[in-house]
Motif scaffolding. Structure first.
Motif, PDB file in Angstrom:
ATOM      1  N   ILE A  58      38.439  33.282   2.114  1.00  0.00           N
ATOM      2  CA  ILE A  58      37.924  32.328   1.147  1.00  0.00           C
ATOM      3  C   ILE A  58      38.854  31.118   1.121  1.00  0.00           C
ATOM      4  N   ALA A  59      38.289  29.969   0.809  1.00  0.00           N
ATOM      5  CA  ALA A  59      39.052  28.735   0.689  1.00  0.00           C
ATOM      6  C   ALA A  59      38.993  28.260  -0.756  1.00  0.00           C
ATOM      7  N   ILE A  60      40.111  27.756  -1.222  1.00  0.00           N
ATOM      8  CA  ILE A  60      40.183  27.176  -2.561  1.00  0.00           C
ATOM      9  C   ILE A  60      40.580  25.723  -2.393  1.00  0.00           C
ATOM     10  N   ILE A  61      39.673  24.842  -2.786  1.00  0.00           N
ATOM     11  CA  ILE A  61      39.897  23.417  -2.613  1.00  0.00           C
ATOM     12  C   ILE A  61      39.975  22.748  -3.978  1.00  0.00           C
ATOM     13  N   GLY A  62      40.460  21.519  -3.964  1.00  0.00           N
ATOM     14  CA  GLY A  62      40.578  20.760  -5.203  1.00  0.00           C
ATOM     15  C   GLY A  62      41.670  19.724  -5.057  1.00  0.00           C
ATOM     16  N   ALA A  63      41.633  18.717  -5.912  1.00  0.00           N
ATOM     17  CA  ALA A  63      42.614  17.644  -5.872  1.00  0.00           C
ATOM     18  C   ALA A  63      43.970  18.139  -6.367  1.00  0.00           C
ATOM     19  N   ASN A  64      45.010  17.318  -6.200  1.00  0.00           N
ATOM     20  CA  ASN A  64      46.313  17.631  -6.775  1.00  0.00           C
ATOM     21  C   ASN A  64      46.177  17.867  -8.272  1.00  0.00           C
ATOM     22  N   GLY A  65      46.836  18.915  -8.764  1.00  0.00           N
ATOM     23  CA  GLY A  65      46.783  19.206 -10.193  1.00  0.00           C
ATOM     24  C   GLY A  65      45.575  20.010 -10.619  1.00  0.00           C
ATOM     25  N   ALA A  66      44.767  20.468  -9.659  1.00  0.00           N
ATOM     26  CA  ALA A  66      43.558  21.221 -10.009  1.00  0.00           C
ATOM     27  C   ALA A  66      43.860  22.643 -10.467  1.00  0.00           C
ATOM     28  N   GLY A  67      45.063  23.142 -10.126  1.00  0.00           N
ATOM     29  CA  GLY A  67      45.429  24.496 -10.508  1.00  0.00           C
ATOM     30  C   GLY A  67      45.470  25.480  -9.350  1.00  0.00           C
ATOM     31  N   LYS A  68      45.340  24.989  -8.128  1.00  0.00           N
ATOM     32  CA  LYS A  68      45.265  25.875  -6.960  1.00  0.00           C
ATOM     33  C   LYS A  68      46.557  26.672  -6.765  1.00  0.00           C
ATOM     34  N   SER A  69      47.693  25.969  -6.767  1.00  0.00           N
ATOM     35  CA  SER A  69      48.961  26.662  -6.560  1.00  0.00           C
ATOM     36  C   SER A  69      49.307  27.557  -7.741  1.00  0.00           C
ATOM     37  N   THR A  70      48.930  27.144  -8.938  1.00  0.00           N
ATOM     38  CA  THR A  70      49.151  27.996 -10.108  1.00  0.00           C
ATOM     39  C   THR A  70      48.367  29.291  -9.983  1.00  0.00           C
ATOM     40  N   LEU A  71      47.163  29.214  -9.452  1.00  0.00           N
ATOM     41  CA  LEU A  71      46.375  30.422  -9.205  1.00  0.00           C
ATOM     42  C   LEU A  71      47.103  31.343  -8.237  1.00  0.00           C
TER      43      LEU A  71
ATOM     44  N   GLU B 147      43.680  24.599   0.183  1.00  0.00           N
ATOM     45  CA  GLU B 147      43.651  23.475   1.106  1.00  0.00           C
ATOM     46  C   GLU B 147      43.069  22.231   0.435  1.00  0.00           C
ATOM     47  N   GLN B 148      43.690  21.074   0.724  1.00  0.00           N
ATOM     48  CA  GLN B 148      43.120  19.799   0.286  1.00  0.00           C
ATOM     49  C   GLN B 148      42.186  19.206   1.336  1.00  0.00           C
TER      50      GLN B 148
ATOM     51  N   ILE C 250      30.062  19.065  -3.473  1.00  0.00           N
ATOM     52  CA  ILE C 250      31.522  19.131  -3.388  1.00  0.00           C
ATOM     53  C   ILE C 250      32.152  17.947  -4.125  1.00  0.00           C
ATOM     54  N   HIS C 251      31.586  16.766  -3.957  1.00  0.00           N
ATOM     55  CA  HIS C 251      32.109  15.580  -4.622  1.00  0.00           C
ATOM     56  C   HIS C 251      32.067  15.763  -6.138  1.00  0.00           C
ATOM     57  N   ALA C 252      30.960  16.277  -6.633  1.00  0.00           N
ATOM     58  CA  ALA C 252      30.818  16.486  -8.079  1.00  0.00           C
ATOM     59  C   ALA C 252      31.804  17.538  -8.579  1.00  0.00           C
ATOM     60  N   ALA C 253      31.992  18.621  -7.802  1.00  0.00           N
ATOM     61  CA  ALA C 253      32.894  19.689  -8.218  1.00  0.00           C
ATOM     62  C   ALA C 253      34.341  19.244  -8.129  1.00  0.00           C
ATOM     63  N   TYR C 254      34.644  18.390  -7.165  1.00  0.00           N
ATOM     64  CA  TYR C 254      36.015  17.927  -6.918  1.00  0.00           C
ATOM     65  C   TYR C 254      36.469  16.896  -7.950  1.00  0.00           C
ATOM     66  N   PHE C 255      35.540  15.989  -8.283  1.00  0.00           N
ATOM     67  CA  PHE C 255      35.907  14.873  -9.147  1.00  0.00           C
ATOM     68  C   PHE C 255      35.198  14.867 -10.500  1.00  0.00           C
ATOM     69  N   GLY C 256      34.225  15.782 -10.674  1.00  0.00           N
ATOM     70  CA  GLY C 256      33.531  15.819 -11.952  1.00  0.00           C
ATOM     71  C   GLY C 256      32.527  14.701 -12.132  1.00  0.00           C
TER      72      GLY C 256
ATOM     73  N   MET D  38      38.933  22.228 -10.527  1.00  0.00           N
ATOM     74  CA  MET D  38      39.262  20.943 -11.139  1.00  0.00           C
ATOM     75  C   MET D  38      39.817  21.213 -12.525  1.00  0.00           C
ATOM     76  N   GLU D  39      41.002  20.696 -12.776  1.00  0.00           N
ATOM     77  CA  GLU D  39      41.639  20.799 -14.089  1.00  0.00           C
ATOM     78  C   GLU D  39      41.707  22.245 -14.588  1.00  0.00           C
ATOM     79  N   GLY D  40      42.071  23.146 -13.680  1.00  0.00           N
ATOM     80  CA  GLY D  40      42.304  24.525 -14.063  1.00  0.00           C
ATOM     81  C   GLY D  40      41.077  25.391 -14.203  1.00  0.00           C
TER      82      GLY D  40
END
Length: 234
Positions: free
Chosen positions: A31-44, A190-191, A225-231, A207-209
């Protein structure tokens, strides 16, 4: 499921970084987890590996609650991490860095020094060099090899392409199918959306946790993807 999170939350002091995150990884799946910086990926990733402690039932491994376990206990269960930034031991050689991974969890499996050198032949040539004296791509190979030396059933890869040249990223991603052939499931944070979609069976966008999208790569559209990434809509 091999791994699940249920309503996973995580805090840094008074700041909440994750809000009820649910993911699932089946045996042998990528599985891949994508998202912008600060989305919470590394915290997960830190929450799954015990760097951040949680309520026990927020993280399950084969149905067993592990959310409150330490990082060492989680690694012994077969969950290994390739951390962002590689974090090699500068005082140790390449081979010594690899051997530390094998000491963390000594179980039979497909990965040994010889099989790691077969996966990354350049590391055999550089095995006596300091781990941090290598190029960024070679250091990433050591970090992946160190995690594989524990013969994990789940490999978590946090931003493995970050800061690397495109040709090196291609070579790193080329070994993921071989790792899966060895029996390990993989989570790739991955970004680079294109890279993530190319290797994953399913993709989660954060996005945002929060998880904002779950889909198979073949079913997801650029607009979604654009909507999920940036809201927002594309």
């Amino acid at each position: 499921m091999l791994l699940e999170t249920h309503g996973l939350t995580a805090n840094y002091g008074q700041f909440r970084a994750l809000f009820g995150v649910d993911i699932a990884v089946a045996e042998g799946e990528c599985i891949a987890i994508i998202g912008a910086n600060g989305a919470g990926k590394s915290t997960l990733m830190r929450s799954i590996t015990g760097v951040i402690r949680n309520e026990p039932g927020m993280v399950l491994h084969r149905g067993t609650p592990i959310g409150a376990l330490s990082s060492a206990e989680i690694m012994k269960r077969g969950i290994a991490m390739v951390p962002e930034g590689r974090r090699l031991f500068p005082s140790l050689t390449v081979e010594e860095n690899l051997l530390i991974g094998g000491q963390a969890r000594q179980v039979p499996g497909p990965w040994s020094l010889e099989s790691i050198y077969g996966l990354f032949p350049i590391l055999r040539e550089r095995r006596k060099n300091s781990g941090t004296a290598l190029s960024g791509g070679q250091q990433q190979m050591v970090a992946i090899g160190r995690a594989l030396m524990s013969n994990p059933e789940l490999l978590l890869c946090d931003e493995i392409s970050l800061g690397l040249a495109p040709v090196v990223i291609r070579d790193i991603y080329a070994v993921l199918p071989r790792i899966r052939e060895g029996g390990a499931a993989i989570v790739v944070v991955e970004q680079d959306i294109g890279k993530a979609l190319a290797v994953a069976d399913r993709v989660y966008c954060m996005m945002e946790g929060r998880v904002t999208l779950v889909a198979k790569p073949a079913d997801v559209t650029r607009e979604a993807i654009h909507a999920a990434y940036f809201g927002e809509a594309a």
